[in-house]
Scaffold this active site. Sequence first.
Site: not given
Ligand code: 5GP
Length: 186
Positions: A105, A108, A157, A170
């Site tokens: 999805d 980050d 976010f 969702r």
């Molecule tokens: P990363 O490991 O790249 O930091 O984070 C990935 C996960 O963090 C994504 O699969 C998601 O579940 C969550 N995440 C990161 N940013 C957002 C955001 O803006 N909104 C939501 N709902 N989830 C996020």
Amino acid sequence: MGLSEYYKDDIERVLISQTDLNNRIGEIAMQLDKDYKGKNLLVIGILKGAIFTITNLLEKMQKNVDLDFMTLSSYGDKVRSSGSIKLVMDLDRNVENTNILIVEDIIDTGLTMKWLLDYLYKKKAASVEIFTLLEKKEGHKHFVNPKYVGFQIPNEFVVGFGLDYGQYYRNVPYIGVLKEGVYKGE
Ligand code: 5GP
């Protein structure tokens, strides 16, 4: 304020409309049909956030693909990454010599995808590429280079189209930004 009964009351603004999501995923589906022509392909959807993206993508792809799911969790609380990955549901198959497309999805910090790439290469996958619907370019701390990106978004976010806040929102059919009041008191 807490969560409203109807999601619309909690959305500040639409960041990416349903039409734009549909069109962009359609372009990526066409690209994938081309790129994987003549090759086997296992699509791995990352639950739960990628669920809308996976179904939307697969109904637009014409290639005959194999589909599986994994559940990973990285978020410690509702809006911040915990900094460590938990494998909640693994694949129940051998992926040796398989071409894999991960459908995620959002990227980050990149930690989740970095972890998964290492994991799948250890299992001797032939190739592993990533399609992420959203990418927060400013967020990257870990080096990951997704080949297919739906949209680059600012460091806000977001919810909807499968992405949650505390397991809610969702089912918002577009990508939206939550009202600040929803976070207050958390
Ligand atoms: P990363 O490991 O790249 O930091 O984070 C990935 C996960 O963090 C994504 O699969 C998601 O579940 C969550 N995440 C990161 N940013 C957002 C955001 O803006 N909104 C939501 N709902 N989830 C996020």
